[in-house]
Scaffold this motif. Sequence first.
Motif, short mmCIF file in Angstrom:
data_model
loop_
_atom_site.label_atom_id
_atom_site.label_comp_id
_atom_site.label_asym_id
_atom_site.label_seq_id
_atom_site.Cartn_x
_atom_site.Cartn_y
_atom_site.Cartn_z
N TYR A 4 0.88 -1.21 0.10
CA TYR A 4 0.05 0.07 0.20
C TYR A 4 0.96 1.26 0.08
N LEU A 5 0.51 2.20 -0.83
CA LEU A 5 1.19 3.54 -0.62
C LEU A 5 2.55 3.40 -0.93
N LYS A 29 3.42 0.22 3.03
CA LYS A 29 3.05 -0.95 3.82
C LYS A 29 3.13 -2.02 2.99
N ALA A 41 1.83 -5.38 2.62
CA ALA A 41 0.50 -6.16 3.20
C ALA A 41 0.66 -7.43 2.68
N HIS A 79 -4.06 -13.02 12.58
CA HIS A 79 -4.32 -11.80 13.16
C HIS A 79 -4.76 -10.78 12.77
N THR A 80 -5.48 -9.67 13.03
CA THR A 80 -5.89 -8.61 12.50
C THR A 80 -4.39 -7.92 11.86
N GLY A 81 -4.64 -7.48 10.50
CA GLY A 81 -3.69 -6.79 9.88
C GLY A 81 -2.59 -7.89 9.29
N SER A 82 -2.84 -9.26 9.30
CA SER A 82 -1.86 -10.13 8.73
C SER A 82 -2.18 -10.37 7.19
N GLY A 83 -3.08 -9.60 6.51
CA GLY A 83 -3.24 -9.31 4.80
C GLY A 83 -4.42 -9.96 4.42
N THR A 98 -6.70 -7.85 2.33
CA THR A 98 -5.96 -7.61 1.14
C THR A 98 -5.79 -8.89 -0.01
P1 ADP Z 1 -6.39 -8.37 7.87
O1 ADP Z 1 -7.65 -8.41 6.97
O2 ADP Z 1 -5.74 -9.61 8.13
O3 ADP Z 1 -6.94 -7.59 9.06
P2 ADP Z 1 -5.40 -6.18 5.96
O4 ADP Z 1 -5.28 -6.90 4.57
O5 ADP Z 1 -6.79 -5.61 6.19
O6 ADP Z 1 -5.19 -7.39 7.18
O7 ADP Z 1 -4.17 -5.12 6.35
C1 ADP Z 1 -2.83 -5.96 6.15
C2 ADP Z 1 -1.81 -4.68 6.20
O8 ADP Z 1 -2.06 -3.76 5.30
C3 ADP Z 1 -2.00 -4.04 7.51
O9 ADP Z 1 -0.83 -3.68 8.15
C4 ADP Z 1 -2.85 -2.69 7.38
O10 ADP Z 1 -2.77 -1.67 8.21
C5 ADP Z 1 -2.42 -2.45 6.06
N1 ADP Z 1 -3.51 -1.94 5.09
C6 ADP Z 1 -4.82 -2.36 4.69
N2 ADP Z 1 -5.34 -1.27 4.03
C7 ADP Z 1 -4.65 -0.56 3.77
C8 ADP Z 1 -4.73 0.74 3.15
N3 ADP Z 1 -5.95 1.06 2.35
N4 ADP Z 1 -3.87 1.73 3.05
C9 ADP Z 1 -2.64 1.33 3.78
N5 ADP Z 1 -2.50 0.32 4.66
C10 ADP Z 1 -3.52 -0.80 4.63
#
Ligand code: ADP
Length: 289
Positions: free
Chosen positions: A12-13, A20, A22, A41-45, A48
């Motif tokens: 991302y970005l 980040k 992901a 875990h939350t944030g594991s991808g 995405t």
């Molecule tokens: P999960 O679904 O397992 O909780 P995510 O796929 O939402 O995980 O997130 C994976 C990583 O990408 C995390 O570190 C999250 O903070 C980052 N992230 C998710 N969406 C965005 C976004 N739109 N912009 C920037 N970072 C993102």
Amino acid sequence: MSIVVEHLSHIYLEGTPMAKVALRDVNLIIEDGEFVGLIGHTGSGKSTLVQHLNGLLMPTSGKVYVDGVDLTDKHTSLRAIRQKVGMVFQYPEHQLFGETVYEDVAFGPRNAGLGEQEVEARVKEALGMVGLDYDALKDHSPFELSGGQKRRVAIAGVLAMRPAVLILDEPTAGLDPEGSADILGKIQALHRAGRVTVIMITHSMEDVARMATRLIVMEHGGVVFDGPPREVFAQVDRLKEMGLGVPQVTELMHELHSRGLPVQTNILTLDEAEAELVRALELRRNGTV
Ligand code: ADP
């Protein structure tokens, strides 16, 4: 219809100080008829990853193929892909907007250019699949319904496209136990009837132990385990380390085993646990152990 993910990474970005990573080098093949539980875990991808499976997100590098079609090819019709791979987001009822239940569920099929007769057939079918009474509810505003019913209407809107693959991001989040059990029962029935391949993100180890044919565990954007639930849940210590658990009943069997009761620990459901306890207690009573 299979989904193939090859060396998929997503940042991302990218190119900014907030970049980040992901997803990192994810490789998967999901075959027709599977019921995949996606945990981590939350944030594991997880979110995405699933958003790449119908082209809502594009890889930073790597490939995704749906039914052999490369989603990163600019000639690919993502609209056609999204009909095949339906996505139910978290709290999908927040996206309801139709004046009536009928209008809401009809939106996708109409948008796909189907005639009104076919649209009506699809709405009836989809509401039936989620256990809602077409005649009783079609003219109601979705906003008058209960939380569980709203969610079912939202899911029906996706099913009305007759997707081959149904992706659900925590479909029971925020529902009471009864509402959750109802929704999961409907999803399982659709899968069992051979109507859809299911990919379900969840935090409930109980649910995936009972329903999934395959479990994919993610950590820090990568896949750490991928296999039948029984095999994955054998990794109790590693899962705990990752902040995940195993089904309570599996945990209990480990506990009893460590206290000397001769039970198998690869137990996933209450029924299995009951049979195993009876067996172990018989052995003990007969003095075999
Ligand atoms: P999960 O679904 O397992 O909780 P995510 O796929 O939402 O995980 O997130 C994976 C990583 O990408 C995390 O570190 C999250 O903070 C980052 N992230 C998710 N969406 C965005 C976004 N739109 N912009 C920037 N970072 C993102």
